[in-house]
Structures are given as C-alpha cells and as structure tokens.
Design an enzyme around this catalytic site. Structure first.
Site, PDB file in Angstrom:
ATOM      1  N   ASP A  48      -1.588  -6.512   8.171  1.00 55.75           N
ATOM      2  CA  ASP A  48      -1.695  -5.154   7.640  1.00 55.75           C
ATOM      3  C   ASP A  48      -3.169  -4.832   7.363  1.00 55.75           C
ATOM      4  OD1 ASP A  48      -0.695  -2.744   6.600  1.00 55.75           O
ATOM      5  OD2 ASP A  48      -0.484  -3.563   4.568  1.00 55.75           O
ATOM      6  N   HIS A 106       2.102   4.815   6.738  1.00 57.26           N
ATOM      7  CA  HIS A 106       1.619   3.990   5.614  1.00 57.26           C
ATOM      8  C   HIS A 106       1.858   4.766   4.316  1.00 57.26           C
ATOM      9  CE1 HIS A 106      -0.828   0.677   7.501  1.00 57.26           C
ATOM     10  NE2 HIS A 106      -0.400   1.366   8.540  1.00 57.26           N
ATOM     11  N   GLY A 107       1.732   4.040   3.211  1.00 60.46           N
ATOM     12  CA  GLY A 107       1.850   4.712   1.912  1.00 60.46           C
ATOM     13  C   GLY A 107       3.200   5.365   1.730  1.00 60.46           C
ATOM     14  N   SER A 155       5.953   4.272   0.033  1.00 63.79           N
ATOM     15  CA  SER A 155       6.810   3.942  -1.113  1.00 63.79           C
ATOM     16  C   SER A 155       7.278   5.224  -1.795  1.00 63.79           C
ATOM     17  CB  SER A 155       6.044   3.071  -2.127  1.00 63.79           C
ATOM     18  OG  SER A 155       6.082   1.717  -1.728  1.00 63.79           O
TER      19      SER A 155
HETATM   20  P1  13P Z   1       2.728   1.854  -0.476  1.00 64.46           P
HETATM   21  O1  13P Z   1       1.581   1.632  -1.393  1.00 64.46           O
HETATM   22  O2  13P Z   1       3.204   3.279  -0.525  1.00 64.46           O
HETATM   23  O3  13P Z   1       3.836   0.895  -0.689  1.00 64.46           O
HETATM   24  O4  13P Z   1       2.195   1.635   1.027  1.00 64.46           O
HETATM   25  C1  13P Z   1       2.038   0.346   1.553  1.00 64.46           C
HETATM   26  C2  13P Z   1       1.276   0.323   2.825  1.00 64.46           C
HETATM   27  O5  13P Z   1       0.999   1.320   3.446  1.00 64.46           O
HETATM   28  C3  13P Z   1       0.861  -0.997   3.311  1.00 64.46           C
HETATM   29  O6  13P Z   1       0.067  -0.901   4.447  1.00 64.46           O
HETATM   30  O1  G3H Z   2      -1.909  -0.990   2.038  1.00 68.63           O
HETATM   31  C1  G3H Z   2      -2.152  -1.974   1.340  1.00 68.63           C
HETATM   32  C2  G3H Z   2      -1.059  -2.865   0.906  1.00 68.63           C
HETATM   33  O2  G3H Z   2      -0.346  -2.297  -0.171  1.00 68.63           O
HETATM   34  C3  G3H Z   2      -1.611  -4.216   0.594  1.00 68.63           C
HETATM   35  O3  G3H Z   2      -2.274  -4.236  -0.603  1.00 68.63           O
HETATM   36  O4  G3H Z   2      -4.513  -5.210  -0.103  1.00 68.63           O
HETATM   37  O5  G3H Z   2      -3.527  -5.289  -2.417  1.00 68.63           O
HETATM   38  O6  G3H Z   2      -2.575  -6.726  -0.600  1.00 68.63           O
HETATM   39  P1  G3H Z   2      -3.295  -5.442  -0.950  1.00 68.63           P
HETATM   40 ZN    ZN Z   3      -1.196   0.793   4.517  1.00 63.40          ZN
END
Ligand code: 13P
Ligand code: G3H
Ligand code: ZN
Length: 309
Positions: A82, A211-212, A214
């Site tokens: 990721d 992404h993002g 949640s």
């Molecule tokens: P959230 O912070 O919305 O869970 O998104 C996670 C994400 O995009 C990880 O790459």
């Molecule tokens: O998009 C980022 C993910 O939520 C991962 O977060 O870099 O704190 O592991 P992190």
């Molecule tokens: Zn992300």
C-alpha cells in the site's frame, strides 16, 4: 489456495456491482480476524501492507503470517504493498513475494508520476506482479467545499486515460473526494460521481481503486469515546456512497481506519470492564473478533462481495 494477483478478482468485479476489500494489516490478530471473515463470507480478499506496517512488524513476519493464513484457510489472497513511495520499496516487495504493489506517485507532477510508474510496471510485470498507481490527490478535510480546490486536486478523466495508456498500469487509484483517516468531511459528505463516471467511461477496462474509504461508523467512534477515547468530529464516507462508487468501476476499496477503530474500541472496553487483566490474549482475542465482525459487515453491506470468491 495461493498468493494470487488481482487479475482474476478484478476481471470478475469489473463485470458486476461489487468490489474487493483491501484491508491494511499490521499484526497476527488483524490478519486472522480479516481472513476468518473473508472465509465465512466466501469473498475475494486483498491484504495490504504499508511502509509503516513493514517497519513495525518487520517485512518477513507479515509475509509469513499471510502465507500461514492461506495454508490455514485455503483462501486465495492477494498480498499488496500500500502506498509504495519509490521504486526501491516496490522492488523489495516484488522480491519478497508480494503479488501486487502500489506505486504512489500522486505527489509528483504528471510526467514524473508516469516515469516512476512505468519503471515499477516494467520490473513488476517481468516478475508476474501487478501494479496499482494513483493520479490526483486525495482531499483534505478542508478541501471538500471549494470547487477550485476540487478541480486542482481531483483526478482529471482525460489525464487518467493518458496515464493508463502510457504506463500500462493494472489498476488506478482516483481522487474523487475521499481522504485517509477518521476526519474525511467537515460538512456534508461529497464524492464527485460525475467525475468517476467520466473516468470509467474513458477507461472501462481499468479497475479503479478507492482509497480513504472507511465509513467511520458513528457507533464505533461513540464506543471508543464511551470507554475513555477522545475522537471528536470524526466523519467517514457514508456506506451508500461506497456502494454507488462500486457501480462505476471501483473494484478495490481500501479500509484501514475502520479496523483501527473496531480494534481500539474493543480493547478500551476490555480494560474498563476488566482492569485486573494483564494477559494480552484476554484483550487481543476479543479485538480479533471485533476485526472479524467489522470486515464481515464491510463485505456484506458495503462491498456487496459476499459469495463472490
Ligand atoms: P481509510 O483511512 O479511510 O481506512 O483508508 C485507508 C487507505 O486508503 C489505505 O491505503
Ligand atoms: O493509507 C494509509 C494506511 O491507512 C496505512 O497507514 O501508513 O499508518 O500504516 P500507515
Ligand atoms: Zn490509501
């Protein structure tokens, strides 16, 4: 049962109105909770590891835990990097056996993003690994009301088409209004579905990634706060908006924050109710169950992916 790429998963998802959940993993309990949910729901699964997670757990542990999860459950799982920020980390993950990597060149200018993405695509494809890239910048909370800011940062459909054609990337993360973390919108949630539809029309065969994503369920924020947390003003993407995005080419939905909230709420509850406990299994076990319940909820109600394995 094997480590697999996203090729087949995305081909199926593109054809139908569901998306594959991509869940961030940092330790054994998180991995176990997620795979148990995917197994019970008979759903396709991507486990993703950030640079921070690699550093926290040490790269080999997470890879071995995912291999163990496959052996234990018989699931096919994609192991994905990721937000890889440069060629080096993408190469390391390819060499470590990941089946998918993200090169996130979104902070660079268009041409530099293309150059970097192409470099990763060349190496990854030569090793049978698929690549996700990102074009456009995810919104900050303060951006969601200003149209000018939106146009300056959201993915431009024509650029997305050119980017995919020139890089040969396998999937594309787009910016349409979501952002990372628990504070996504200050006012009314807004996602640019017109833009998403336009992108999907121009590159109908390219799986899109959100992404993002949640949803930051108020119930979980409240539960964290009830047990001594302090998370004021959190707001996620409404569930129906994710379901809508899934109808317009979004095949991969990234979820991390909701897992963090579910796990933390459970651990907080445990210590309030059992201040005498000091055996980690007593609170990590229920935390693992909370992760499982959250992932099951996502698969069924937000991703529409139950039974799609
Ligand atoms: P959230 O912070 O919305 O869970 O998104 C996670 C994400 O995009 C990880 O790459
Ligand atoms: O998009 C980022 C993910 O939520 C991962 O977060 O870099 O704190 O592991 P992190
Ligand atoms: Zn992300």
């Amino acid at each position: 049962m094997a480590l697999v790429t996203t090729k087949e998963m995305f081909a199926k998802a593109l054809d139908k109105d569901y998306a594959v959940g991509a869940f961030n993993v940092n330790n054994m309990e998180i991995i176990q909770g997620i795979v148990e949910a995917a197994q019970e729901e008979n759903a396709p699964l991507i486990l993703q590891v950030s640079a921070g997670a690699r550093k926290y757990a040490k790269p080999i542990y997470l890879t071995k835990l995912v291999e163990a999860a496959i052996a234990d459950t018989g699931l096919d799982i994609c192991l994905h990097l990721d937000h890889g920020e440069d060629f080096d980390i993408c190469k390391k993950c390819v060499d470590d056996g990941f089946t998918s990597v993200m090169i996130d060149g979104s902070k660079h200018e268009f041409e530099e993003n293309i150059r970097l993405t192409k470099e990763v695509v060349e190496y990854a494809h030569a090793h049978g690994v698929v690549v996700e890239a990102e074009l456009g910048k995810l919104a900050g909370v303060e951006d969601n009301i200003k149209v000018d800011a939106r146009n300056a940062t959201f993915t431009v459909p024509e650029e997305a088409a050119e980017f995919v054609a020139r890089t040969g990337v396998d999937s594309l993360a787009v910016a349409i209004g979501t952002s990372h973390g628990a504070y996504k919108f200050k006012g009314t949630p807004y996602l640019d579905f017109e833009r998403l539809e336009e992108i999907h029309k121009l590159i109908p065969d390219t799986p899109l990634v959100l992404h993002g994503a949640s949803t930051v369920l108020p119930e979980f924020v409240a539960r964290c706060n009830e047990y001594g947390g302090n998370i004021p003003g959190a707001q996620g993407v409404p569930e129906d908006m994710i379901l809508e995005a899934v109808k317009h080419g979004v095949c991969k939905v990234n979820i991390d924050t909701d897992l963090r909230l579910a796990m933390t709420a459970e651990i907080r509850r445990h210590f309030i109710e059992h201040p005498e406990d000091f055996d980690p299994r007593k609170y990590l076990g229920p935390a693992r169950d909370a992760i499982k319940r959250m992932v099951q909820h996502k698969i069924r109600n937000v991703l529409n992916a139950s039974g799609q394995r």
